[in-house]
Design a protein around this motif. Structure first.
Motif, PDB file in Angstrom:
ATOM      1  N   VAL A 141     -11.455  -3.194  13.074  1.00  0.00           N
ATOM      2  CA  VAL A 141     -11.338  -4.582  13.545  1.00  0.00           C
ATOM      3  C   VAL A 141     -10.421  -5.387  12.629  1.00  0.00           C
ATOM      4  O   VAL A 141      -9.559  -6.145  13.100  1.00  0.00           O
ATOM      5  N   LEU A 142     -10.586  -5.220  11.332  1.00  0.00           N
ATOM      6  CA  LEU A 142      -9.738  -5.942  10.383  1.00  0.00           C
ATOM      7  C   LEU A 142      -8.278  -5.510  10.494  1.00  0.00           C
ATOM      8  O   LEU A 142      -7.363  -6.332  10.369  1.00  0.00           O
ATOM      9  N   SER A 143      -8.068  -4.217  10.764  1.00  0.00           N
ATOM     10  CA  SER A 143      -6.704  -3.710  10.945  1.00  0.00           C
ATOM     11  C   SER A 143      -6.059  -4.324  12.177  1.00  0.00           C
ATOM     12  O   SER A 143      -4.885  -4.717  12.151  1.00  0.00           O
ATOM     13  N   SER A 144      -6.832  -4.437  13.255  1.00  0.00           N
ATOM     14  CA  SER A 144      -6.331  -5.049  14.480  1.00  0.00           C
ATOM     15  C   SER A 144      -5.997  -6.517  14.248  1.00  0.00           C
ATOM     16  O   SER A 144      -4.943  -7.016  14.682  1.00  0.00           O
ATOM     17  N   GLU A 145      -6.890  -7.214  13.554  1.00  0.00           N
ATOM     18  CA  GLU A 145      -6.671  -8.634  13.246  1.00  0.00           C
ATOM     19  C   GLU A 145      -5.391  -8.805  12.409  1.00  0.00           C
ATOM     20  O   GLU A 145      -4.586  -9.707  12.655  1.00  0.00           O
ATOM     21  N   LYS A 146      -5.203  -7.917  11.446  1.00  0.00           N
ATOM     22  CA  LYS A 146      -4.030  -7.982  10.576  1.00  0.00           C
ATOM     23  C   LYS A 146      -2.750  -7.720  11.364  1.00  0.00           C
ATOM     24  O   LYS A 146      -1.724  -8.406  11.171  1.00  0.00           O
ATOM     25  N   SER A 147      -2.790  -6.734  12.269  1.00  0.00           N
ATOM     26  CA  SER A 147      -1.612  -6.410  13.082  1.00  0.00           C
ATOM     27  C   SER A 147      -1.227  -7.568  13.991  1.00  0.00           C
ATOM     28  O   SER A 147      -0.046  -7.869  14.166  1.00  0.00           O
ATOM     29  N   LEU A 148      -2.218  -8.215  14.563  1.00  0.00           N
ATOM     30  CA  LEU A 148      -1.963  -9.376  15.416  1.00  0.00           C
ATOM     31  C   LEU A 148      -1.342 -10.521  14.618  1.00  0.00           C
ATOM     32  O   LEU A 148      -0.413 -11.196  15.076  1.00  0.00           O
TER      33      LEU A 148
ATOM     34  N   LYS B  21       0.541 -10.319  12.017  1.00  0.00           N
ATOM     35  CA  LYS B  21       1.944 -10.013  11.722  1.00  0.00           C
ATOM     36  C   LYS B  21       2.851 -10.385  12.897  1.00  0.00           C
ATOM     37  O   LYS B  21       4.047 -10.648  12.712  1.00  0.00           O
ATOM     38  N   SER B  22       2.269 -10.386  14.099  1.00  0.00           N
ATOM     39  CA  SER B  22       3.026 -10.773  15.296  1.00  0.00           C
ATOM     40  C   SER B  22       2.897 -12.256  15.596  1.00  0.00           C
ATOM     41  O   SER B  22       3.319 -12.722  16.655  1.00  0.00           O
ATOM     42  N   GLY B  23       2.265 -12.989  14.701  1.00  0.00           N
ATOM     43  CA  GLY B  23       2.124 -14.433  14.879  1.00  0.00           C
ATOM     44  C   GLY B  23       0.923 -14.845  15.700  1.00  0.00           C
ATOM     45  O   GLY B  23       0.797 -16.000  16.105  1.00  0.00           O
ATOM     46  N   ILE B  24       0.017 -13.903  15.981  1.00  0.00           N
ATOM     47  CA  ILE B  24      -1.183 -14.196  16.765  1.00  0.00           C
ATOM     48  C   ILE B  24      -2.376 -14.303  15.826  1.00  0.00           C
ATOM     49  O   ILE B  24      -2.783 -13.322  15.198  1.00  0.00           O
ATOM     50  N   ILE B  25      -2.920 -15.515  15.705  1.00  0.00           N
ATOM     51  CA  ILE B  25      -4.081 -15.757  14.862  1.00  0.00           C
ATOM     52  C   ILE B  25      -5.307 -15.878  15.767  1.00  0.00           C
ATOM     53  O   ILE B  25      -5.389 -16.804  16.583  1.00  0.00           O
ATOM     54  N   ILE B  26      -6.207 -14.933  15.643  1.00  0.00           N
ATOM     55  CA  ILE B  26      -7.380 -14.968  16.515  1.00  0.00           C
ATOM     56  C   ILE B  26      -8.507 -15.786  15.885  1.00  0.00           C
ATOM     57  O   ILE B  26      -8.669 -15.816  14.669  1.00  0.00           O
ATOM     58  N   SER B  27      -9.270 -16.465  16.730  1.00  0.00           N
ATOM     59  CA  SER B  27     -10.411 -17.258  16.273  1.00  0.00           C
ATOM     60  C   SER B  27     -11.582 -16.339  15.948  1.00  0.00           C
ATOM     61  O   SER B  27     -11.581 -15.139  16.275  1.00  0.00           O
ATOM     62  N   ASP B  28     -12.592 -16.895  15.334  1.00  0.00           N
ATOM     63  CA  ASP B  28     -13.809 -16.147  15.022  1.00  0.00           C
ATOM     64  C   ASP B  28     -14.461 -15.637  16.304  1.00  0.00           C
ATOM     65  O   ASP B  28     -14.980 -14.521  16.358  1.00  0.00           O
ATOM     66  N   TYR B  29     -14.400 -16.456  17.356  1.00  0.00           N
ATOM     67  CA  TYR B  29     -14.988 -16.065  18.644  1.00  0.00           C
ATOM     68  C   TYR B  29     -14.249 -14.868  19.241  1.00  0.00           C
ATOM     69  O   TYR B  29     -14.867 -13.905  19.709  1.00  0.00           O
ATOM     70  N   ILE B  30     -12.919 -14.922  19.216  1.00  0.00           N
ATOM     71  CA  ILE B  30     -12.110 -13.822  19.753  1.00  0.00           C
ATOM     72  C   ILE B  30     -12.331 -12.560  18.931  1.00  0.00           C
ATOM     73  O   ILE B  30     -12.400 -11.448  19.475  1.00  0.00           O
ATOM     74  N   LYS B  31     -12.455 -12.736  17.616  1.00  0.00           N
ATOM     75  CA  LYS B  31     -12.720 -11.587  16.752  1.00  0.00           C
ATOM     76  C   LYS B  31     -14.062 -10.945  17.108  1.00  0.00           C
ATOM     77  O   LYS B  31     -14.220  -9.725  17.038  1.00  0.00           O
ATOM     78  N   GLY B  32     -15.012 -11.771  17.512  1.00  0.00           N
ATOM     79  CA  GLY B  32     -16.304 -11.242  17.957  1.00  0.00           C
ATOM     80  C   GLY B  32     -16.143 -10.327  19.153  1.00  0.00           C
ATOM     81  O   GLY B  32     -16.771  -9.262  19.240  1.00  0.00           O
TER      82      GLY B  32
END
Length: 268
Positions: free
Chosen positions: A115-122, A124-135
């Motif tokens: 999950v953290l790897s996916s969040e990090k990859s996003l 890098k592409s300028g996509i910052i996900i919220s806590d809810y989306i991360k859930g």
């Protein structure tokens, strides 16, 4: 026909059930489907330590034992998955659930790094996900893992979704909502408790306050506080009982607003 009656008809919820009959229905449903598909040899469920996965896990283990007894094929197995994100606060409940289920096989996969790897990859592409989306990412990662294991183990991914979740849309699209087969889809929350009681499950597992616990900024948030209505009231609605008008409006609004979760991709 009122919306309440339409929903009840669609979800096939009964106002009164007999636990032993519903348990047998679930087991036969799973057994018949598995035996119709000879390429499948296992049932797979993610065990969270809550009511729903504990019930499904037990039903799957009983089903597999019946299949092995009838077919004499020892290759059939139930695989229980533990899929925590880091350290799970209610790990003791998970252990109690597994002790109650007695699975043929238990596999542990911690999803935090993925999950953290996916969040990090996003990011890098300028996509910052919220806590809810991360859930929701966590829920989908868990399902991804289940299907990877199913592919290796010739498995069928069994869902834990029930009617009280379905009517409110309280599940992650293509996460816990993306399974192969859902044995308790026609049952509401209190009916699921009745089945666990009949199966002699430890009380603290089915009286436990339901919570998805996907958000880090609001950990251990109870489902009912998110929904704005109790499961007891939702269950009464699904059983065709009259409830207060405010709760009725909340339930029906949730149902209408989450309709996209209850059907497949839109086609022409």
């Amino acid at each position: 026909m009122s919306l309440q009656k339409k929903i009840i008809k669609l979800l096939k919820v009964k106002p009164i059930i007999k636990p032993e009959i519903e348990i047998n229905n679930c087991i036969n449903f799973l057994k018949n489907y598995l035996l119709q598909h000879l390429n499948l040899k296992s049932l797979i469920v993610g065990i969270s330590g809550g009511q729903d996965s504990t019930l499904i896990g037990k039903l799957c283990q009983i089903t597999i034992e019946k299949i092995r007894s009838e077919t004499k094929d020892i290759n059939y197995q139930f695989i229980a998955l533990r899929l925590p994100y880091g350290i799970q606060y209610d790990e003791n409940d998970c252990k109690d659930a597994l002790n109650f289920i007695c699975p043929d096989c238990i596999l542990y996969v911690n999803i935090k790094d993925a999950v953290l790897s996916s969040e990090k990859s996003l990011k890098k592409s300028g996509i910052i996900i919220s806590d809810y989306i991360k859930g929701n990412e966590k829920a989908r990662e868990r399902m991804k893992v289940q299907y990877s294991i199913a592919a290796v183990k010739k498995g069928l991914v069994v869902g834990t979704g029930h009617a009280a979740e379905t009517i409110t849309g309280f599940f992650t699209k293509y996460g816990d909502g993306g399974t192969d087969i859902n044995p308790i889809a026609r049952l509401n929350k209190r009916q699921g408790r009745l089945l666990l009681k009949h199966l002699n499950c430890p009380k603290h597992l089915y009286f436990k306050k339901p919570m998805a616990d996907l958000e880090e900024k609001n950990p251990q948030k109870e489902d009912e506080s998110v929904l704005g209505v109790t499961y007891d009231i939702i269950d009464s609605y699904l059983e065709g009982k009259k409830i207060d008008i405010i709760s009725k409006k909340i339930i029906e609004r949730l149902y209408l607003n989450t309709s996209h979760k209850r059907h497949g991709p839109i086609t022409q």
